[in-house]
Design a protein around this motif. Sequence first.
Motif, PDB file in Angstrom:
ATOM      1  N   VAL A  59       0.992  -1.271  -0.017  1.00  0.00           N
ATOM      2  CA  VAL A  59      -0.009   0.020   0.142  1.00  0.00           C
ATOM      3  C   VAL A  59       0.733   1.101   0.091  1.00  0.00           C
ATOM      4  O   VAL A  59       0.682   2.228  -0.526  1.00  0.00           O
ATOM      5  CB  VAL A  59      -0.973  -0.192   1.152  1.00  0.00           C
ATOM      6  CG1 VAL A  59      -1.607   1.489   1.296  1.00  0.00           C
ATOM      7  CG2 VAL A  59      -2.031  -0.947   1.033  1.00  0.00           C
TER       8      VAL A  59
ATOM      9  N   SER B  33       4.024   3.702  -0.817  1.00  0.00           N
ATOM     10  CA  SER B  33       5.021   3.337  -1.760  1.00  0.00           C
ATOM     11  C   SER B  33       6.544   3.206  -1.052  1.00  0.00           C
ATOM     12  O   SER B  33       6.523   3.543   0.060  1.00  0.00           O
ATOM     13  CB  SER B  33       4.970   4.597  -2.553  1.00  0.00           C
ATOM     14  OG  SER B  33       5.475   5.952  -1.680  1.00  0.00           O
TER      15      SER B  33
ATOM     16  N   HIS C  72       3.382   8.181  -1.108  1.00  0.00           N
ATOM     17  CA  HIS C  72       2.015   7.848  -1.460  1.00  0.00           C
ATOM     18  C   HIS C  72       1.536   6.500  -0.901  1.00  0.00           C
ATOM     19  O   HIS C  72       2.186   5.456  -0.947  1.00  0.00           O
ATOM     20  CB  HIS C  72       2.202   7.691  -2.955  1.00  0.00           C
ATOM     21  CG  HIS C  72       2.898   8.886  -3.638  1.00  0.00           C
ATOM     22  ND1 HIS C  72       2.187  10.100  -3.623  1.00  0.00           N
ATOM     23  CD2 HIS C  72       4.087   9.467  -4.094  1.00  0.00           C
ATOM     24  CE1 HIS C  72       3.064  11.164  -4.261  1.00  0.00           C
ATOM     25  NE2 HIS C  72       4.096  10.116  -4.694  1.00  0.00           N
TER      26      HIS C  72
ATOM     27  N   ASP D 264      -1.221   3.636  -2.450  1.00  0.00           N
ATOM     28  CA  ASP D 264      -1.777   3.038  -3.468  1.00  0.00           C
ATOM     29  C   ASP D 264      -3.118   2.843  -3.329  1.00  0.00           C
ATOM     30  O   ASP D 264      -3.522   1.738  -2.368  1.00  0.00           O
ATOM     31  CB  ASP D 264      -0.897   1.981  -4.027  1.00  0.00           C
ATOM     32  CG  ASP D 264      -1.350   1.447  -5.406  1.00  0.00           C
ATOM     33  OD1 ASP D 264      -2.363   0.662  -5.550  1.00  0.00           O
ATOM     34  OD2 ASP D 264      -0.660   1.493  -6.249  1.00  0.00           O
TER      35      ASP D 264
ATOM     36  N   GLU E 137      -4.359  -0.858  -4.087  1.00  0.00           N
ATOM     37  CA  GLU E 137      -3.886  -1.835  -3.079  1.00  0.00           C
ATOM     38  C   GLU E 137      -4.515  -1.535  -1.795  1.00  0.00           C
ATOM     39  O   GLU E 137      -4.562  -2.606  -1.111  1.00  0.00           O
ATOM     40  CB  GLU E 137      -2.295  -1.644  -2.955  1.00  0.00           C
ATOM     41  CG  GLU E 137      -1.448  -1.934  -4.024  1.00  0.00           C
ATOM     42  CD  GLU E 137      -1.307  -3.577  -4.398  1.00  0.00           C
ATOM     43  OE1 GLU E 137      -1.973  -4.355  -3.668  1.00  0.00           O
ATOM     44  OE2 GLU E 137      -0.461  -3.852  -5.316  1.00  0.00           O
TER      45      GLU E 137
ATOM     46  N   TYR F  24     -13.527   5.842  -7.005  1.00  0.00           N
ATOM     47  CA  TYR F  24     -12.330   5.156  -7.784  1.00  0.00           C
ATOM     48  C   TYR F  24     -12.870   4.379  -9.083  1.00  0.00           C
ATOM     49  O   TYR F  24     -12.208   4.635  -9.967  1.00  0.00           O
ATOM     50  CB  TYR F  24     -11.593   4.115  -6.770  1.00  0.00           C
ATOM     51  CG  TYR F  24     -10.472   3.498  -7.280  1.00  0.00           C
ATOM     52  CD1 TYR F  24      -9.258   3.981  -7.756  1.00  0.00           C
ATOM     53  CD2 TYR F  24     -10.621   2.288  -7.858  1.00  0.00           C
ATOM     54  CE1 TYR F  24      -8.134   3.442  -8.098  1.00  0.00           C
ATOM     55  CE2 TYR F  24      -9.503   1.500  -8.547  1.00  0.00           C
ATOM     56  CZ  TYR F  24      -8.531   2.386  -8.675  1.00  0.00           C
ATOM     57  OH  TYR F  24      -7.347   1.480  -9.096  1.00  0.00           O
TER      58      TYR F  24
ATOM     59  N   LYS G 160      -3.315   8.433 -13.774  1.00  0.00           N
ATOM     60  CA  LYS G 160      -2.573   8.846 -12.515  1.00  0.00           C
ATOM     61  C   LYS G 160      -3.477   9.283 -11.404  1.00  0.00           C
ATOM     62  O   LYS G 160      -2.927   9.505 -10.248  1.00  0.00           O
ATOM     63  CB  LYS G 160      -1.169   9.634 -12.773  1.00  0.00           C
ATOM     64  CG  LYS G 160      -0.081   8.484 -13.471  1.00  0.00           C
ATOM     65  CD  LYS G 160       1.001   9.749 -13.737  1.00  0.00           C
ATOM     66  CE  LYS G 160       2.103   8.761 -14.441  1.00  0.00           C
ATOM     67  NZ  LYS G 160       3.420   9.338 -14.660  1.00  0.00           N
TER      68      LYS G 160
ATOM     69  N   GLN H 177      -4.451   7.105  -9.026  1.00  0.00           N
ATOM     70  CA  GLN H 177      -3.564   6.137  -8.522  1.00  0.00           C
ATOM     71  C   GLN H 177      -3.462   6.131  -7.036  1.00  0.00           C
ATOM     72  O   GLN H 177      -3.298   5.240  -6.189  1.00  0.00           O
ATOM     73  CB  GLN H 177      -2.469   5.829  -9.405  1.00  0.00           C
ATOM     74  CG  GLN H 177      -1.312   4.841  -8.958  1.00  0.00           C
ATOM     75  CD  GLN H 177      -0.241   4.957  -9.950  1.00  0.00           C
ATOM     76  OE1 GLN H 177      -0.289   5.716 -10.969  1.00  0.00           O
ATOM     77  NE2 GLN H 177       0.732   4.000  -9.789  1.00  0.00           N
ATOM     78  N   SER H 178      -3.005   7.235  -6.466  1.00  0.00           N
ATOM     79  CA  SER H 178      -2.614   7.733  -4.950  1.00  0.00           C
ATOM     80  C   SER H 178      -3.867   8.280  -4.614  1.00  0.00           C
ATOM     81  O   SER H 178      -4.601   8.790  -4.883  1.00  0.00           O
ATOM     82  CB  SER H 178      -1.545   8.798  -4.952  1.00  0.00           C
ATOM     83  OG  SER H 178      -1.820   9.821  -5.133  1.00  0.00           O
TER      84      SER H 178
END
Length: 222
Positions: A21, A23, A28, A30, A33, A68, A75, A78-79
């Motif tokens: 999860v 980075s 960041h 994810d 995840e 989501y 991108k 993504q975060s």
Amino acid sequence: FQRVRQIKTPMSSLAHSFEPVLSTKGKHLDVAELLAACWKFSAVLRKIGQSTLAIDFESNIRKAEALYNSLVPSKKRQSLASLLLLEQESGIHGPNAQLQDYSAACGFLWIRRYLEFHVDMYSAILASRDPKEAALDAYRKQIEPFHGWALRKVFTTKLSTSMPSRDKFLATLGNFKSRDFGEEEEQIILNDLGELVSIWRPIVVRWRTTYKELDLEDTRRA
């Protein structure tokens, strides 16, 4: 002992799910995840008898997933920070961090609070605290300030009456039968619980920082 070591406990599986999860540089979270790991955590909550908590946890996952899943893969989703910023810029929230109840920001806020509750509770259990005391203390610190009177009564009563003994609770977390639970099994689950807490801590710290940076920390009571 070798037989016990080969057993993969639910806590070990959860630690593995949450590991990707954050980075590698710790900047960041994810989203894909995180959502997948949260669903696995909810399944564990149900398995260990915390179905009431799981239902509320899942309702917040769905709030987060709604945004989501509505976006084209990019991108921007993504975060966690970029996803929340995208939602914020749509003008959905009120002033002074008044989040819309159905928003992803609100969902992720309560997911984090529940994870922080479990970080505190499991940490106390690792320090040999009684599960009921650990749960009540964690609730008072992480959740109670944001609950109205009715919810406080429900949660306090539930935690006061439903938490089992330490051995039984650890056996349940490790998916061990009570009659087979001894010192070796206890050490296995404590190790796995410690690993999970060590993975959760930097995640919730980054999560809280993200909300502070975006001014999304809604402190109103539910």
